[in-house]
Enzyme design. Structure first.
Site, PDB file in Angstrom:
ATOM      1  N   ARG A 178      79.547  49.166  29.218  1.00  0.00           N
ATOM      2  CA  ARG A 178      80.066  48.876  30.555  1.00  0.00           C
ATOM      3  C   ARG A 178      81.431  49.485  30.837  1.00  0.00           C
ATOM      4  O   ARG A 178      81.660  50.087  31.882  1.00  0.00           O
ATOM      5  CB  ARG A 178      80.150  47.363  30.792  1.00  0.00           C
ATOM      6  N   THR A 179      82.354  49.305  29.893  1.00  0.00           N
ATOM      7  CA  THR A 179      83.724  49.747  30.182  1.00  0.00           C
ATOM      8  C   THR A 179      83.759  51.265  30.364  1.00  0.00           C
ATOM      9  O   THR A 179      84.312  51.766  31.346  1.00  0.00           O
ATOM     10  CB  THR A 179      84.680  49.301  29.055  1.00  0.00           C
ATOM     11  N   LYS A 220      87.998  64.545  11.351  1.00  0.00           N
ATOM     12  CA  LYS A 220      88.695  65.434  10.404  1.00  0.00           C
ATOM     13  C   LYS A 220      90.004  64.810   9.958  1.00  0.00           C
ATOM     14  O   LYS A 220      90.775  65.423   9.235  1.00  0.00           O
ATOM     15  CB  LYS A 220      88.980  66.790  11.065  1.00  0.00           C
ATOM     16  N   ARG A 272      90.088  52.980  24.046  1.00  0.00           N
ATOM     17  CA  ARG A 272      89.628  51.797  23.298  1.00  0.00           C
ATOM     18  C   ARG A 272      89.751  52.124  21.813  1.00  0.00           C
ATOM     19  O   ARG A 272      89.300  53.181  21.363  1.00  0.00           O
ATOM     20  CB  ARG A 272      88.174  51.457  23.641  1.00  0.00           C
ATOM     21  N   HIS A 294      92.299  43.155  26.695  1.00  0.00           N
ATOM     22  CA  HIS A 294      91.353  43.989  27.450  1.00  0.00           C
ATOM     23  C   HIS A 294      91.684  43.757  28.925  1.00  0.00           C
ATOM     24  O   HIS A 294      90.947  43.094  29.653  1.00  0.00           O
ATOM     25  CB  HIS A 294      89.923  43.545  27.112  1.00  0.00           C
TER      26      HIS A 294
HETATM   27  C1  NCD Z   1      83.841  43.125  25.597  1.00  0.00           C
HETATM   28  C2  NCD Z   1      84.786  43.871  24.673  1.00  0.00           C
HETATM   29  O1  NCD Z   1      84.562  45.042  24.356  1.00  0.00           O
HETATM   30  O2  NCD Z   1      85.790  43.249  24.325  1.00  0.00           O
HETATM   31  N1  NCD Z   1      82.908  43.964  26.217  1.00  0.00           N
HETATM   32  C3  NCD Z   1      83.248  44.573  27.384  1.00  0.00           C
HETATM   33  O3  NCD Z   1      84.188  45.356  27.458  1.00  0.00           O
HETATM   34  N2  NCD Z   1      82.538  44.262  28.477  1.00  0.00           N
HETATM   35  C4  NCD Z   1      83.220  41.924  24.973  1.00  0.00           C
HETATM   36  C5  NCD Z   1      82.452  42.075  23.700  1.00  0.00           C
HETATM   37  O4  NCD Z   1      82.296  43.170  23.147  1.00  0.00           O
HETATM   38  O5  NCD Z   1      81.968  41.050  23.229  1.00  0.00           O
END
Ligand code: NCD
Length: 335
Positions: A83-84, A113, A134, A162
């Protein structure tokens, strides 16, 4: 494209200073890193939410615009994402920009590497106007921001924060229930490692809310965050049992137990199935409430709950794109 939509949305004249410097837009987010929700007050949140509603309207009417034409987003994901990453990419493309997607495996990049985060960031900033990152380590987004000249957006730094997820979560609460003040919000699941819970809690304490935290003992909310809740004077309670909180909840925010953060998998097995939301449990809940989840779910919410109109998690997913459109436009000085 309908001018009636474009005019109120994108008449930028009054936002631009004479020299056109990106950092001198009246929009205070222009050129800023987005590392933690601590940088948002209620005025900024209202501003982002208003822009997100405009983005939703715009997508419904014309699908996309050229607001960020010529701008490039680098998406650098050292952890899995659906999703993100997809919503950031969709957001950038619907605004006419383009994307360098390093999302489907940094193993195919020079990270494999042995390249360090600072070097990867200093490379990508040469090609892009904004970087979404991320990474599995807490504080990694801050490290990246210390090296980068372009804005860094934190898309999850390990079990830290997040922030963009919290924005879309809060936006969803307001959208579904029409307000945030006065609500009783219960968070369920992995409150220790769940970064979405950390960020959302820090945002919610700016509002007049009651908070209920439901988790197995070993997955309780970290003390530093609980202290912020207490210092903010919130009505707060912790419990191990969802049944105790569901009757009064306006929002049930359910999360996955974060398997990838456990060093002892036997411990994960012990707590993984402790909270499950079923139609029987939903029968105890208020008629007007919402069930949310950042997703992915791995059994915490039964599929049979999906047909319940109170199940808001896929509407929540969609809001992610509008929020990220609003945020990208703001950070790039085009909001
Ligand atoms: C979450 C995350 O990555 O922290 N997912 C997301 O970004 N929608 C929640 C999760 O992974 O459980």
């Amino acid at each position: 494209m309908s001018p009636s939509i474009l005019e109120p949305l994108f008449d930028l004249d009054d936002l631009l200073t004479k020299n056109g410097d990106q950092r001198s837009f009246r929009n205070g987010l222009a050129g800023q890193d987005i590392l933690s929700v601590s940088q948002f007050d209620r005025t900024v949140l209202d501003y982002i939410f208003a822009r997100a509603r405009e983005m939703r309207e715009m997508v419904a009417q014309v699908s996309g615009v050229d607001l960020l034409k010529g701008r490039v987003l680098a998406c650098l994901f050292y952890e899995p994402s659906t999703r993100t990453s997809a919503s950031f990419i969709a957001a950038m493309e619907r605004l006419g920009g383009s994307v360098i997607p390093i999302t489907q495996g940094v193993q195919f990049s020079s990270v494999s590497k042995g390249e360090t985060l600072p070097d990867t960031i200093r490379t990508l900033e040469g090609y892009s106007d904004v970087i979404v990152l991320r990474h599995p380590e807490i504080g990694s987004a801050k490290v990246a921001a210390d090296y980068a000249q372009v804005p860094i957006i934190n898309a999850g730094d390990g079990p830290g924060e997040h922030p963009t997820q919290a924005l879309l979560d809060l936006f969803t609460i307001q959208d579904e229930l029409g307000r945030i003040d006065g609500l009783n919000i219960a968070m369920v699941g992995d409150l220790r490692y769940g970064r979405t819970v950390h960020s959302l809690t820090k945002l919610l304490i700016q509002y007049d809310v009651s908070l209920r935290f439901v988790s197995p003992e070993i997955l309780r909310l970290p003390l530093t965050i609980m202290n912020q809740v207490i210092d903010a004077g919130k009505d707060v309670r912790e419990t191990h049992n969802v049944a105790e909180v569901i009757k009064n909840a306006d929002v049930l925010y359910v999360t996955r137990v974060q398997k990838e953060r456990f060093t002892d998998l036997a411990q994960y097995e012990e707590v993984r199935d402790q909270h499950e939301i079923t139609p029987e449990l939903m029968a105890e809940a208020k008629e007007k409430m919402v069930v949310m989840h950042p997703l992915p779910r791995v059994g915490e919410i039964h599929y049979a709950v999906d047909a319940d109109p109170r199940a808001a998690y896929f509407r929540q997913v969609k809001n992610g794109m509008y929020i990220r459109m609003a945020l990208l436009a703001a950070v790039l000085g085009r909001a």
